[in-house]
Design a protein around this motif. Sequence first.
Motif, PDB file in Angstrom:
ATOM      1  N   GLN A 284      28.017  28.274  42.362  1.00  0.00           N
ATOM      2  CA  GLN A 284      28.464  27.040  41.724  1.00  0.00           C
ATOM      3  C   GLN A 284      29.850  27.153  41.111  1.00  0.00           C
ATOM      4  N   SER A 285      30.437  28.337  41.151  1.00  0.00           N
ATOM      5  CA  SER A 285      31.752  28.547  40.551  1.00  0.00           C
ATOM      6  C   SER A 285      32.827  27.855  41.368  1.00  0.00           C
ATOM      7  N   LYS A 286      33.554  26.937  40.732  1.00  0.00           N
ATOM      8  CA  LYS A 286      34.661  26.231  41.382  1.00  0.00           C
ATOM      9  C   LYS A 286      35.844  26.205  40.430  1.00  0.00           C
ATOM     10  N   THR A 287      36.936  26.836  40.826  1.00  0.00           N
ATOM     11  CA  THR A 287      38.057  26.943  39.912  1.00  0.00           C
ATOM     12  C   THR A 287      39.358  27.207  40.651  1.00  0.00           C
ATOM     13  N   PHE A 288      40.467  26.844  40.014  1.00  0.00           N
ATOM     14  CA  PHE A 288      41.796  27.197  40.500  1.00  0.00           C
ATOM     15  C   PHE A 288      42.308  28.445  39.782  1.00  0.00           C
ATOM     16  N   TYR A 289      41.500  28.948  38.844  1.00  0.00           N
ATOM     17  CA  TYR A 289      41.870  30.134  38.079  1.00  0.00           C
ATOM     18  C   TYR A 289      41.203  31.365  38.692  1.00  0.00           C
ATOM     19  N   LYS A 290      41.124  32.435  37.921  1.00  0.00           N
ATOM     20  CA  LYS A 290      40.497  33.663  38.376  1.00  0.00           C
ATOM     21  C   LYS A 290      39.044  33.392  38.750  1.00  0.00           C
ATOM     22  N   PRO A 291      38.643  33.684  39.977  1.00  0.00           N
ATOM     23  CA  PRO A 291      37.275  33.371  40.417  1.00  0.00           C
ATOM     24  C   PRO A 291      36.269  34.407  39.947  1.00  0.00           C
ATOM     25  N   ASP A 292      35.003  34.018  39.947  1.00  0.00           N
ATOM     26  CA  ASP A 292      33.941  34.903  39.471  1.00  0.00           C
ATOM     27  C   ASP A 292      33.692  36.081  40.403  1.00  0.00           C
ATOM     28  N   TRP A 293      34.163  35.965  41.657  1.00  0.00           N
ATOM     29  CA  TRP A 293      33.945  37.067  42.595  1.00  0.00           C
ATOM     30  C   TRP A 293      35.027  38.148  42.510  1.00  0.00           C
ATOM     31  N   PHE A 294      35.920  38.032  41.549  1.00  0.00           N
ATOM     32  CA  PHE A 294      37.066  38.950  41.446  1.00  0.00           C
ATOM     33  C   PHE A 294      36.624  40.409  41.401  1.00  0.00           C
ATOM     34  N   ASP A 295      35.678  40.738  40.507  1.00  0.00           N
ATOM     35  CA  ASP A 295      35.247  42.132  40.349  1.00  0.00           C
ATOM     36  C   ASP A 295      34.490  42.636  41.574  1.00  0.00           C
ATOM     37  N   ILE A 296      33.748  41.744  42.223  1.00  0.00           N
ATOM     38  CA  ILE A 296      33.007  42.144  43.418  1.00  0.00           C
ATOM     39  C   ILE A 296      33.972  42.583  44.517  1.00  0.00           C
ATOM     40  N   VAL A 297      34.977  41.760  44.768  1.00  0.00           N
ATOM     41  CA  VAL A 297      35.950  42.083  45.816  1.00  0.00           C
ATOM     42  C   VAL A 297      36.744  43.328  45.443  1.00  0.00           C
ATOM     43  N   GLU A 298      37.018  43.496  44.149  1.00  0.00           N
ATOM     44  CA  GLU A 298      37.746  44.691  43.712  1.00  0.00           C
ATOM     45  C   GLU A 298      36.985  45.967  44.085  1.00  0.00           C
ATOM     46  N   SER A 299      35.672  45.958  43.895  1.00  0.00           N
ATOM     47  CA  SER A 299      34.881  47.152  44.220  1.00  0.00           C
ATOM     48  C   SER A 299      34.850  47.390  45.729  1.00  0.00           C
ATOM     49  N   GLU A 300      34.857  46.311  46.525  1.00  0.00           N
ATOM     50  CA  GLU A 300      34.887  46.470  47.981  1.00  0.00           C
ATOM     51  C   GLU A 300      36.226  47.033  48.439  1.00  0.00           C
ATOM     52  N   VAL A 301      37.320  46.539  47.855  1.00  0.00           N
ATOM     53  CA  VAL A 301      38.650  47.055  48.203  1.00  0.00           C
ATOM     54  C   VAL A 301      38.771  48.524  47.818  1.00  0.00           C
ATOM     55  N   LYS A 302      38.264  48.867  46.644  1.00  0.00           N
ATOM     56  CA  LYS A 302      38.320  50.260  46.185  1.00  0.00           C
ATOM     57  C   LYS A 302      37.568  51.176  47.139  1.00  0.00           C
ATOM     58  N   CYS A 303      36.428  50.703  47.637  1.00  0.00           N
ATOM     59  CA  CYS A 303      35.654  51.510  48.583  1.00  0.00           C
ATOM     60  C   CYS A 303      36.407  51.680  49.896  1.00  0.00           C
ATOM     61  N   CYS A 304      37.103  50.645  50.343  1.00  0.00           N
ATOM     62  CA  CYS A 304      37.924  50.752  51.560  1.00  0.00           C
ATOM     63  C   CYS A 304      39.047  51.769  51.388  1.00  0.00           C
ATOM     64  N   LYS A 305      39.543  51.881  50.183  1.00  0.00           N
ATOM     65  CA  LYS A 305      40.652  52.800  49.908  1.00  0.00           C
ATOM     66  C   LYS A 305      40.187  54.244  49.740  1.00  0.00           C
ATOM     67  N   GLU A 306      39.004  54.410  49.172  1.00  0.00           N
ATOM     68  CA  GLU A 306      38.592  55.748  48.761  1.00  0.00           C
ATOM     69  C   GLU A 306      37.442  56.330  49.588  1.00  0.00           C
ATOM     70  N   ALA A 307      36.652  55.490  50.214  1.00  0.00           N
ATOM     71  CA  ALA A 307      35.477  55.986  50.963  1.00  0.00           C
ATOM     72  C   ALA A 307      35.434  55.333  52.332  1.00  0.00           C
ATOM     73  N   VAL A 308      34.458  54.456  52.561  1.00  0.00           N
ATOM     74  CA  VAL A 308      34.351  53.771  53.856  1.00  0.00           C
ATOM     75  C   VAL A 308      33.546  52.489  53.672  1.00  0.00           C
ATOM     76  N   CYS A 309      34.024  51.419  54.326  1.00  0.00           N
ATOM     77  CA  CYS A 309      33.346  50.124  54.285  1.00  0.00           C
ATOM     78  C   CYS A 309      33.144  49.607  55.701  1.00  0.00           C
ATOM     79  N   VAL A 310      32.182  48.692  55.836  1.00  0.00           N
ATOM     80  CA  VAL A 310      31.915  48.035  57.115  1.00  0.00           C
ATOM     81  C   VAL A 310      32.083  46.531  56.936  1.00  0.00           C
TER      82      VAL A 310
END
Length: 666
Positions: A284-310
């Motif tokens: 239900q999150s709708k915004t032009f500001y920082k989205p609620d998924w920010f931290d989730i995507v950050e952890s996925e990017v970190k895993c791509c950088k440091e380990a492995v993602c699919v």
Amino acid sequence: MSYRLLSVVRRQRTGRGWQNWSSGRSGASAAEAHSVTLPAQAQVVICGGGIMGTSVAYHLSKMGWKDIVLLEQGRLAAGSTRFCAGILSTARHLTIEQKMADYSNKLYHQLEQETGIQTEPLLSSLLRRMPDLETLEILKLVNCPETFTPDMRCIMGESPSVQGYFVLAGMNSAGLSFGGGAGRYLAEWMVHGYPSENIWELDLKRFGALQSSRTFLRHRVMEVMPLLYDLKVPRWDFQTGRQLRTSPLYDRLDAQGARWMEKHGFERPKYFVPPDKDLLALEQSKTFYKPDWFDIVESEVKCCKEAVCVIDMSSFTKFEITSAGDQALEVLQYLFSNDLDVPVGHIVHTGMLNQAGGYENDCSIARLGKRSFFMISPTDQQVHCWAWLKKHMPEDSNLLLEDVTWKYTALNLIGPRAVDVLSELSYAPMTPDHFPSLFCKEMSVGYANGIRVMSMTHTGEPGFMLYIPIEYALHVYNEVMSVGQKYGIRNAGYYALRSLRIEKFFAFWGQDLNTLTTPLECGRESRVKLEKGMDFIGRDALLQQKQNGVYKRLTMFILDDHDTDLDLWPWWGEPIYRNGQYAGKTTSSAYSYTLERHVCLGFVHNFSEDTGEEQVVTADFINRGEYEIDIAGHRFQAKAKLYPVTSLFTHKRRKDDVELSDLHGK
């Protein structure tokens, strides 16, 4: 205006051929009732005499076409056009729609001068004679058909299956606003072979047969109508007509928390919600500001950088081109700007250009054999690319073009530990010496044979793309996830991909690249081989541009004084200012978790301060400027770069970490 108008209300067929066309309306004038015989031939036949049909006819005649036939079953503008009077707005969501509406507004004033129609003075005179008319109210309930499209954008362009058949329809109640501009662009397309603006967002070929289902259209249009006037936040998605095209892994990924977005009818994962997150709040999150998924995507990017993602990237368009002789290579060499005469197993990034040197497609091609090639393109290129290839391939050739999009599931294995995962699942050596960058091999993964493994990730990070026959998809995915547990493997989505790609300055077709963008304007000279030994489409235009210089340049902008937590985010379309003067707009944007900054891509122009005309843009011109990005009226300072800067920021952060650890040690 030199075009013939045939106003036809009812047709009667007597004998062979069309004749005795007459009006069936009671009280019709003699001019309306006389029989009209259709001409044996015409340069163009336009079906429909509403605002779109008459606009196309008007602009074609202005461009010099004379033999124009316009067919209308009743009176001119007797359909939905007659209910649109006064509904003229230039405030539109898309840039191309704004341009069409703005041109229409100017054209209607111009037509008043050309035709002598002076409605406003006549009305003013009438009100002076009969002032009580001003207080009258007109009460009328109108119930008539109107056309809507699955994505709230009109349909324009040449049919992908019938050459020379053009469509202009589906105005979503904006026919009056778009009539002048849409008619102009389609007329340009018909006369010159292409319009003067990038109209991909309106192109008929953005749709496929899958969007023609009557049930799909009925449900989607019911959703579309209220959304026409709704506030649309960034990255919103339609709710109807979903789960139409899915990967074999859809249910498996959905059970692991995948949140979905749709592209060309294909479901693609945005990100994966951890078990401890409130799923309903995210949805239900709708915004032009920082989205609620920010931290989730950050952890996925970190895993791509440091380990492995699919990442499941099965939606990509996939074609195979083969021939009995050398014709496949010869045709592809003519259709693409890079040199495809490479050793078997090599992958080439290349553009499919038009005569003006602009991108019709941006793709990667692997040479599977001497006479066999595997082409990977963006998801929404499936219809457009197919039509372009078929249009330019010899009709009598023994060339075979096959759409194999549905045959392969694509898994993007990203990260420094990707090589470890694949090494355990295959007997083939995966080291750089045996598997160099941009290389393709068919190999076994787990129990499955015939997996096309490519050493690229579309992100600039290390890893591999796996193209898996669909019957093996679930097995290979399970094996990868099982072996990858010891290396910290996890699922990731397209939002992580967007963040990774933008910090590497990777441009996307349809956003940053389009039919009016050339490789020289976006720093892709390395993907063009002007001296590869044969001509290719767009070569002459690129040679001329190389000599004369470019008039815009794709640039990376890193926001300096932007507060990610408090300020509105840039999404795309923000104005770019150079030394206080307007210089262009952003084409895409994403937050870089590596740079800890927002990154925007956009084209910088050099407008003359005296005349406003475009001038040559050089690297020196880019580097000497001071830049700002305007986000909702607030300008933020930005650094402009013509190359990725990830390595510089990474080095600085590591240095800061070392200094901080030394301080703590003391």
